[in-house]
Design a protein around this motif. Structure first.
Motif, PDB file in Angstrom:
ATOM      1  N   UNK A  51       0.845  -0.855  -0.191  1.00  0.00           N
ATOM      2  CA  UNK A  51      -0.052   0.119   0.138  1.00  0.00           C
ATOM      3  C   UNK A  51       0.652   1.188  -0.144  1.00  0.00           C
ATOM      4  N   UNK A  52       1.717   0.927  -0.048  1.00  0.00           N
ATOM      5  CA  UNK A  52       2.961   2.593   0.682  1.00  0.00           C
ATOM      6  C   UNK A  52       3.924   2.038  -0.771  1.00  0.00           C
ATOM      7  N   UNK A  61      -7.825  -4.615  -2.559  1.00  0.00           N
ATOM      8  CA  UNK A  61      -7.353  -5.200  -1.356  1.00  0.00           C
ATOM      9  C   UNK A  61      -8.811  -5.599  -0.670  1.00  0.00           C
ATOM     10  N   UNK A  62      -9.482  -5.286  -0.596  1.00  0.00           N
ATOM     11  CA  UNK A  62     -10.400  -4.188   0.983  1.00  0.00           C
ATOM     12  C   UNK A  62     -11.869  -3.988   0.197  1.00  0.00           C
ATOM     13  N   UNK A  74      -8.226 -10.454   1.145  1.00  0.00           N
ATOM     14  CA  UNK A  74      -7.950 -11.121  -0.241  1.00  0.00           C
ATOM     15  C   UNK A  74      -7.938 -12.353  -0.035  1.00  0.00           C
ATOM     16  N   UNK A  75      -8.492 -12.819  -1.438  1.00  0.00           N
ATOM     17  CA  UNK A  75      -8.742 -14.548  -1.125  1.00  0.00           C
ATOM     18  C   UNK A  75      -6.707 -14.818  -1.745  1.00  0.00           C
ATOM     19  N   UNK A  76      -6.349 -16.200  -1.824  1.00  0.00           N
ATOM     20  CA  UNK A  76      -4.383 -16.349  -2.354  1.00  0.00           C
ATOM     21  C   UNK A  76      -4.906 -16.256  -4.014  1.00  0.00           C
ATOM     22  N   UNK A  77      -5.581 -16.563  -4.385  1.00  0.00           N
ATOM     23  CA  UNK A  77      -5.936 -16.142  -5.845  1.00  0.00           C
ATOM     24  C   UNK A  77      -5.804 -14.724  -6.308  1.00  0.00           C
ATOM     25  N   UNK A  78      -6.023 -13.377  -5.089  1.00  0.00           N
ATOM     26  CA  UNK A  78      -6.486 -12.243  -5.459  1.00  0.00           C
ATOM     27  C   UNK A  78      -4.592 -11.718  -5.298  1.00  0.00           C
TER      28      UNK A  78
END
Ligand code: HEC
Ligand code: HEC
Ligand code: HEC
Ligand code: HEC
Ligand code: HEC
Length: 174
Positions: A51-52, A61-62, A74-78
Motif C-alpha cells: 500500500x506504501x 484488496x479490501x 483478499x483471497x490467495x487467488x488475488x
C-alpha cells in the motif's frame, strides 16, 4: 552463585546489577517490538511495501469496505494475480503458492476484533467520507498491521458525539 576470582564484593554486586538491568532492557525490547509491529503473520505480507511503496489501493484488496459491514481480506487467488509473475521464487512468496497448491486459505491472524455484542459497519462510515487512517492509523507505514487506537466504547461514542450522530445504545448493541 557467581564465581569471579580476585574481584571485590562491590565489583561483583556491580556486575550482577548490570546483568539484571540488561535482562530488564532486553525483556522490555521484546515487549515493545511486539506492540510496535503487531502479530507475526503466516506469510510476511507488508502493507508498507504494497500500500506504501507500490501504492496499491486499499480497495483493490479490501473491496467490500464500501458495500458491507466487513472490509474483507483478499483471497490467495488475488495475491497470485501478481505473484504468479512478480518474484514467484522468492521464499516468502513461494509460501503463497504452497497454500494455493493445498487449496487452503492463508490463516491470517486477526488484529482488530469487536466483542460479539457490538456491531460496526465499514459501509456506513466510509459513506460519510472517513478515511481508513482515522481508525487504523497510517497503515502505509506498517510492515505488520498493529492496532493504533483501542476500539473501546469511548473511541466510538466520542466521534458520534462530535458528528451529532446518535449515541443510542441500540445503534451499536443488538
Ligand atoms: C495487496 C493487498 C492489500 C492491500 C493493497 C491492502 N491490504 Fe490491508 N490487508 C491485506 C491482507 C492480506 C491482510 C491480512 C494480513 C495482515 O493483517 O497483514 C490485511 C489486513 C488489514 C488490516 C487488519 C485486519 C485485521 O485483522 O484487523 C487493516 C486494518 C488493513 N488491512 C487496512 C488496509 C488499508 C487501510 C489499506 C490501504 C492503505 C490496505 N489495507 C491495503 C491485504 C492488503
Ligand atoms: C497488484 C500486485 C500485487 C498483489 C495483488 C500482491 N502483491 Fe505482494 N508484492 C507485489 C510487489 C510489486 C512486491 C515487491 C516485489 C519486489 O520488491 O521486487 C511484492 C512483494 C511481496 C512479498 C515480499 C516482501 C518482502 O519483504 O520481500 C510478499 C511476501 C508478498 N508480496 C505477499 C503478498 C500477498 C500475501 C499478497 C496477497 C494478500 C500479495 N502479495 C498481493 C505486488 C503485489
Ligand atoms: C470508523 C472507523 C473505521 C474506519 C473509517 C475504517 N475501519 Fe476498518 N475496522 C474498524 C473496526 C472497528 C474494525 C473491527 C470490526 C469487527 O471486528 O467487526 C475494523 C476491521 C477492519 C478489517 C478486518 C476485518 C474486516 O472488516 O474484514 C479490515 C481489513 C479493515 N478494517 C480495513 C479497513 C479499510 C481498508 C478501511 C478504509 C477503506 C477501513 N478499514 C476503515 C474501524 C474502521
Ligand atoms: C470518525 C468518527 C466515527 C468513529 C470513530 C465511529 N463512528 Fe460510527 N458513525 C459515525 C457517523 C458520522 C455515523 C453516521 C453515518 C451516517 O450518516 O449514516 C456513524 C454510524 C454508525 C452506525 C450506524 C450504521 C448504520 O448502518 O446506520 C453504527 C452501528 C456505528 N456507527 C458504530 C460505531 C462503532 C461500534 C464504532 C467504534 C468501533 C464507531 N461507530 C466509530 C462516526 C464514527
Ligand atoms: C457508537 C457505538 C456504541 C454505543 C452508542 C454504545 N456502545 Fe457500549 N460498547 C461499544 C463498544 C465498541 C464496546 C466494546 C468495548 C471494548 O471492547 O472494550 C462497548 C461495550 C459496552 C459494555 C461492556 C463494557 C465493558 O467494559 O466490556 C457495556 C455494558 C455497554 N457497552 C453498554 C452500553 C450502553 C448502556 C450504551 C447506551 C448508553 C452503549 N453501550 C452505547 C460501543 C458502543
Amino acid at each position: 552463585m557467581l564465581f569471579i576470582p580476585r574481584v571485590t564484593l562491590p565489583v561483583k554486586i556491580a556486575i550482577i546489577v548490570l546483568v539484571v538491568l540488561g535482562l530488564i532492557f532486553a525483556g522490555a525490547g521484546v515487549i515493545l517490538r511486539a506492540v510496535d509491529y503487531g502479530p507475526a503473520q503466516p506469510v510476511p505480507f507488508s502493507h508498507r511495501i504494497h500500500a506504501g511503496t507500490k501504492d496499491i489501493s486499499c480497495f483493490f484488496c479490501h473491496q467490500y469496505a464500501t458495500v458491507s459491514a466487513n472490509a474483507g481480506i483478499p483471497s490467495v487467488e488475488k495475491c497470485l494475480l501478481c505473484h504468479n509473475v512478480i518474484v514467484p521464487r522468492w521464499r516468502p512468496v513461494e509460501k503463497i503458492h504452497e497454500y494455493a497448491q493445498r487449496n487452503e486459505p492463508i490463516p491470517w491472524v486477526r488484529v482488530n476484533r469487536m466483542p460479539e455484542f457490538t456491531h460496526f459497519s465499514h459501509q456506513a462510515h466510509l459513506a460519510r467520507g472517513f478515511d481508513c487512517s482515522r481508525c487504523h492509523g497510517n497503515v502505509k507505514e506498517m510492515d505488520r498491521i498493529r492496532p493504533v487506537y483501542k476500539f473501546d466504547m469511548k473511541f466510538c461514542v466520542n466521534c458520534h458525539w462530535e458528528n451529532n450522530f446518535s449515541t443510542n445504545c441500540y445503534i451499536c448493541h443488538w
